[in-house]
Design a protein around this motif. Structure first.
Motif, PDB file in Angstrom:
ATOM      1  N   VAL A 164       0.841  -1.198   0.000  1.00  0.00           N
ATOM      2  CA  VAL A 164       0.000   0.000   0.000  1.00  0.00           C
ATOM      3  C   VAL A 164       0.877   1.249   0.000  1.00  0.00           C
ATOM      4  CG1 VAL A 164      -1.743   1.312   1.247  1.00  0.00           C
ATOM      5  CG2 VAL A 164      -1.870  -1.188   1.196  1.00  0.00           C
ATOM      6  N   LYS A 165       0.658   2.081  -1.008  1.00  0.00           N
ATOM      7  CA  LYS A 165       1.423   3.326  -1.118  1.00  0.00           C
ATOM      8  C   LYS A 165       0.647   4.533  -0.592  1.00  0.00           C
ATOM      9  CE  LYS A 165       5.105   1.582  -2.939  1.00  0.00           C
ATOM     10  NZ  LYS A 165       6.378   1.611  -2.175  1.00  0.00           N
ATOM     11  N   THR A 166      -0.658   4.511  -0.751  1.00  0.00           N
ATOM     12  CA  THR A 166      -1.478   5.627  -0.274  1.00  0.00           C
ATOM     13  C   THR A 166      -2.925   5.180  -0.176  1.00  0.00           C
ATOM     14  OG1 THR A 166      -2.016   7.966  -0.598  1.00  0.00           O
ATOM     15  CG2 THR A 166      -1.907   6.607  -2.570  1.00  0.00           C
ATOM     16  N   THR A 167      -3.685   5.812   0.721  1.00  0.00           N
ATOM     17  CA  THR A 167      -5.070   5.415   0.978  1.00  0.00           C
ATOM     18  C   THR A 167      -5.957   6.645   1.102  1.00  0.00           C
ATOM     19  OG1 THR A 167      -4.334   3.441   2.181  1.00  0.00           O
ATOM     20  CG2 THR A 167      -6.598   4.163   2.563  1.00  0.00           C
ATOM     21  N   TYR A 168      -7.195   6.503   0.611  1.00  0.00           N
ATOM     22  CA  TYR A 168      -8.199   7.554   0.790  1.00  0.00           C
ATOM     23  C   TYR A 168      -9.461   6.903   1.335  1.00  0.00           C
ATOM     24  CZ  TYR A 168     -11.370  11.453  -0.070  1.00  0.00           C
ATOM     25  OH  TYR A 168     -12.272  12.472   0.090  1.00  0.00           O
ATOM     26  N   ASN A 169      -9.981   7.438   2.442  1.00  0.00           N
ATOM     27  CA  ASN A 169     -11.221   6.925   3.024  1.00  0.00           C
ATOM     28  C   ASN A 169     -12.408   7.587   2.342  1.00  0.00           C
ATOM     29  OD1 ASN A 169     -10.337   5.026   4.976  1.00  0.00           O
ATOM     30  ND2 ASN A 169      -9.696   6.715   6.314  1.00  0.00           N
ATOM     31  N   PHE A 170     -13.007   6.859   1.420  1.00  0.00           N
ATOM     32  CA  PHE A 170     -14.177   7.384   0.704  1.00  0.00           C
ATOM     33  C   PHE A 170     -15.408   7.134   1.554  1.00  0.00           C
ATOM     34  CE2 PHE A 170     -17.597   7.345  -2.462  1.00  0.00           C
ATOM     35  CZ  PHE A 170     -17.323   8.546  -3.104  1.00  0.00           C
ATOM     36  N   GLU A 171     -16.126   8.203   1.881  1.00  0.00           N
ATOM     37  CA  GLU A 171     -17.250   8.101   2.796  1.00  0.00           C
ATOM     38  C   GLU A 171     -18.583   8.126   2.070  1.00  0.00           C
ATOM     39  OE1 GLU A 171     -19.174  10.340   6.739  1.00  0.00           O
ATOM     40  OE2 GLU A 171     -17.543  11.298   5.610  1.00  0.00           O
ATOM     41  N   LEU A 172     -19.485   7.242   2.465  1.00  0.00           N
ATOM     42  CA  LEU A 172     -20.888   7.330   2.112  1.00  0.00           C
ATOM     43  C   LEU A 172     -21.610   7.927   3.320  1.00  0.00           C
ATOM     44  CD1 LEU A 172     -21.864   4.002   0.293  1.00  0.00           C
ATOM     45  CD2 LEU A 172     -21.486   6.251  -0.715  1.00  0.00           C
ATOM     46  N   LYS A 173     -22.235   9.091   3.117  1.00  0.00           N
ATOM     47  CA  LYS A 173     -22.907   9.770   4.215  1.00  0.00           C
ATOM     48  C   LYS A 173     -24.389   9.385   4.266  1.00  0.00           C
ATOM     49  CE  LYS A 173     -19.909  13.874   4.217  1.00  0.00           C
ATOM     50  NZ  LYS A 173     -19.483  13.814   5.623  1.00  0.00           N
ATOM     51  N   GLU A 174     -24.987   9.605   5.414  1.00  0.00           N
ATOM     52  CA  GLU A 174     -26.428   9.420   5.538  1.00  0.00           C
ATOM     53  C   GLU A 174     -27.145  10.519   4.760  1.00  0.00           C
ATOM     54  OE1 GLU A 174     -27.857   9.100   9.495  1.00  0.00           O
ATOM     55  OE2 GLU A 174     -26.476   7.474  10.046  1.00  0.00           O
ATOM     56  N   ARG A 175     -28.185  10.129   4.057  1.00  0.00           N
ATOM     57  CA  ARG A 175     -28.911  11.073   3.227  1.00  0.00           C
ATOM     58  C   ARG A 175     -30.059  11.703   4.017  1.00  0.00           C
ATOM     59  NH1 ARG A 175     -31.596   9.769  -2.744  1.00  0.00           N
ATOM     60  NH2 ARG A 175     -31.307  11.873  -3.587  1.00  0.00           N
ATOM     61  N   ARG A 176     -30.355  12.964   3.728  1.00  0.00           N
ATOM     62  CA  ARG A 176     -31.497  13.613   4.364  1.00  0.00           C
ATOM     63  C   ARG A 176     -32.779  12.861   4.024  1.00  0.00           C
ATOM     64  NH1 ARG A 176     -28.598  17.846   2.282  1.00  0.00           N
ATOM     65  NH2 ARG A 176     -27.832  19.393   3.752  1.00  0.00           N
ATOM     66  N   GLU A 177     -33.668  12.788   4.977  1.00  0.00           N
ATOM     67  CA  GLU A 177     -34.951  12.134   4.735  1.00  0.00           C
ATOM     68  C   GLU A 177     -35.733  12.928   3.682  1.00  0.00           C
ATOM     69  OE1 GLU A 177     -38.946  10.690   7.193  1.00  0.00           O
ATOM     70  OE2 GLU A 177     -37.263  11.620   8.265  1.00  0.00           O
ATOM     71  N   GLY A 178     -36.216  12.239   2.675  1.00  0.00           N
ATOM     72  CA  GLY A 178     -36.996  12.880   1.623  1.00  0.00           C
ATOM     73  C   GLY A 178     -36.188  13.691   0.639  1.00  0.00           C
TER      74      GLY A 178
END
Length: 602
Positions: free
Chosen positions: A86-100
């Motif tokens: 491993v040379k480099t890492t990025y934490n790709f985030e999935l966020k919670e979506r607003r309701e509706g």
């Protein structure tokens, strides 16, 4: 022979989009990763299916297509390896979506949109007027320079907008524009994921949306799909040669948008309209490149989710690649079915403007659909010249408004047209017609006809500006927006008597309009103007409004029997502005010169 070597410690400099959301309709996300020689490394993503890895001729880019369908919110590390290390890492985030979120309601004909140039509206934070990260520094003495208006200043004066009757805010672009000069207008963006630090931060922009929503107002982002600025970091290191249109390098657009629909157009003319650069400092984006259009789609959706937007205004819509911009528009509307997007289609023919509205029968002749819900009614803007005519004629005077609405049959959705007397690119209305009477007539029309009214900042206090002196003059500072301003037009006590006359009329008209459903969605009957008096009715099953506009300098008396089909059994009409009640069952009515009535019939 010396062989080129690959850097073994490649670092990630940018990831776009920097994060995404769970539960999106567009669950397949193409993540652009940028860093020196990043494409020479092998990417792996934990617990996510990578459906495609796209590399280009530039080794500093790699595009990873991730399938996020069904994935919960959380971090999903993207690792870049060389020989399993491993040379480099990025934490790709999935966020919670607003309701509706998917079913957010965009702006519509119940709204009045207030358009600002944020650099010229109000300076809420003088500390960000000059910032190290960007080149052009604050200089209020330069007509075309940065004056210091910012998001903080806008937030400070949202109650003013609400008092005025505005229900939506359209700001010209707020993303970073790092041009050396003229950067205040924002249309030569250098980073489309970052608010320009002279305006504030991404977080402040999010706060602007929250403050608007507290007041039951909407936020519209000015989106630019056609071009970026020369200083955009991707233009400085192109992912692909054809990321932008090249001839090679620069070629000027011929600005002839009619070539986009002309069945007889020469191919070279159509190309120079669509592919030519708007100006030399704005490289033309190539939406026929799938990587480009996908990047723009995701960026637009990202801003909607991130800032909780209520709509887009799209700059220079009809200069884009026709098929590419249709894909962009459809993708955004598929994600948000009740959203709204208005496109700038600066043409002077109703059929050509109607061509660009969604489900147009005109563009259907060419098997084309833009999917664009709303277009700007530039021919109504053109008709504003009626106020400058000394005498009404066959073609001149209020007949110009009548003839504009004759062509409403061309539009698939007349209630979704943006109607305006001016904007940030046109002549200032109050410069062309230097009296409050003509302003009141114009606002009467803009406020009562079909469509979505848009007001340009400062018009409501009589602000003028000479386009002949340059665009900076039609984008003057709003008085009272800067510490030390002697005239504070944000308050009744701070305004002059003349400014209050402009403001009071505007506020009364558009505050009334907020709840006037008959204006929002009612039908229209118009009568051919006589003696430069234009009469039309807006009506539904519950209400009828009679609008009378006398563009003549002298009083006019006219016969009311002519309007019997719309007056019907009504006997009285109360004027929205003056509060006076008038007899509409009488034989005649008299209206003073350069005056209008907006009569609610009873």
């Amino acid at each position: 022979m010396l062989l080129a070597t690959v850097a073994v410690n490649a670092q990630i400099e940018k990831v776009e989009p920097p994060f995404w959301w769970e539960g999106m309709h567009r669950s397949s996300v193409q993540v652009m990763v940028y860093g020196e020689d990043i494409a020479t490394l092998t990417p792996e993503v934990s617990n996510v299916t990578v459906t495609a890895i796209t590399k280009t001729e530039n080794p500093n880019y790699v595009f990873l297509t991730l399938d996020t369908k069904g994935l919960p919110a959380g971090n999903y590390p993207i690792q870049f390896k060389k020989k399993n290390k491993v040379k480099t890492t990025y934490n790709f985030e999935l966020k919670e979506r607003r309701e509706g979120s998917a079913y957010r309601k965009g702006f519509d004909s119940s709204d009045m949109i207030y358009l600002i140039m944020p650099d010229r509206f109000a300076n809420g934070n003088p500390d960000n007027d000059t910032m190290e990260a960007v080149v052009e520094k604050g200089n209020r003495d330069d007509l075309n320079g940065r004056h210091g208006g910012d998001i903080a200043g806008v937030i400070e004066h949202l109650d003013y907008l609400s008092e005025l009757g505005a229900t939506a805010l359209w700001s010209t672009p707020l993303c970073e524009d790092n041009d050396k000069a003229y950067s205040y207008h924002g249309y030569a963006q250098s980073d489309v994921y970052k608010i320009d630090p002279r305006y504030g931060t991404n977080e402040e922009y999010v706060q602007l949306g929250k403050e608007l929503h507290k007041r039951d107002m909407k936020l519209i982002l000015d989106y630019v799909t056609n071009h970026w600025g020369l200083e955009h970091w991707m233009i400085q290191d192109l992912p692909t040669y054809d990321w932008i249109h090249q001839f090679p390098g620069y070629a000027q657009s011929n600005y002839r948008m009619s070539t986009q629909m002309d069945p007889n157009a020469a191919a070279v003319d159509a190309r120079y309209c669509m592919d030519g650069w708007f100006v030399p400092t704005m490289p033309d984006l190539n939406q026929s490149n799938p990587l480009v259009v996908n990047y723009l789609i995701q960026n637009a959706i990202w801003w909607v989710e991130y800032a909780d937007l209520d709509g887009f205004r799209v700059d220079t819509y009809s200069y884009n690649d026709k098929e590419g911009i249709a894909k962009w528009t459809k993708a955004v509307m598929d994600e948000y079915p009740n959203f709204n997007i208005v496109g700038e289609v600066w043409l002077h023919d109703q059929a050509q403007i109607a061509y660009w509205q969604k489900d147009s029968q005109i563009s259907a002749i060419q098997s084309y659909n833009t999917y664009l819900p709303s277009v700007m009614d530039f021919t109504l803007h053109d008709a504003m010249s009626a106020f400058g005519k000394e005498h009404a004629g066959w073609f001149d005077g209020t007949i110009q408004f009548y003839e504009n609405f004759v062509n409403d049959f061309l539009y698939p959705d007349v209630n979704n047209l943006l109607v305006f007397a001016e904007n940030h690119d046109t002549d200032r209305f109050n410069q062309r017609f230097q009296n409050v009477a003509d302003y009141k007539l114009a606002m009467t029309i803009i406020g009562t006809v079909r469509g979505i009214p848009q007001l340009y900042y400062g018009s409501e206090i009589g602000m003028a500006g000479d386009k002949g002196k340059g665009d900076g003059d039609i984008r003057r500072d709003f008085p009272g927006g800067w510490a030390g301003d002697t005239n504070n037009a944000f308050t009744a006590n701070g305004r002059t008597a003349e400014q209050n006359e402009y403001f009071d009329f505007t506020s009364k008209l558009f505050t009334w309009r907020k709840d006037a459903e008959v204006i929002h969605t009612g039908k229209t009957t118009q009568y051919i103007p006589q003696d430069d008096v234009y009469v039309y009715f807006r009506y539904n099953e519950e209400a009828t409004v009679m609008v009378v506009v006398n563009n003549a300098k002298d009083a006019r008396t006219f016969n009311l029997n002519r309007f019997a089909e719309n007056i019907k059994g009504a006997t009285k009409g109360t004027d929205v502005i003056s509060g006076k009640t008038m007899d509409v069952a009488a034989e005649t009515m008299t209206i003073e010169g350069k005056t209008s009535f907006v009569l609610e019939l009873k």
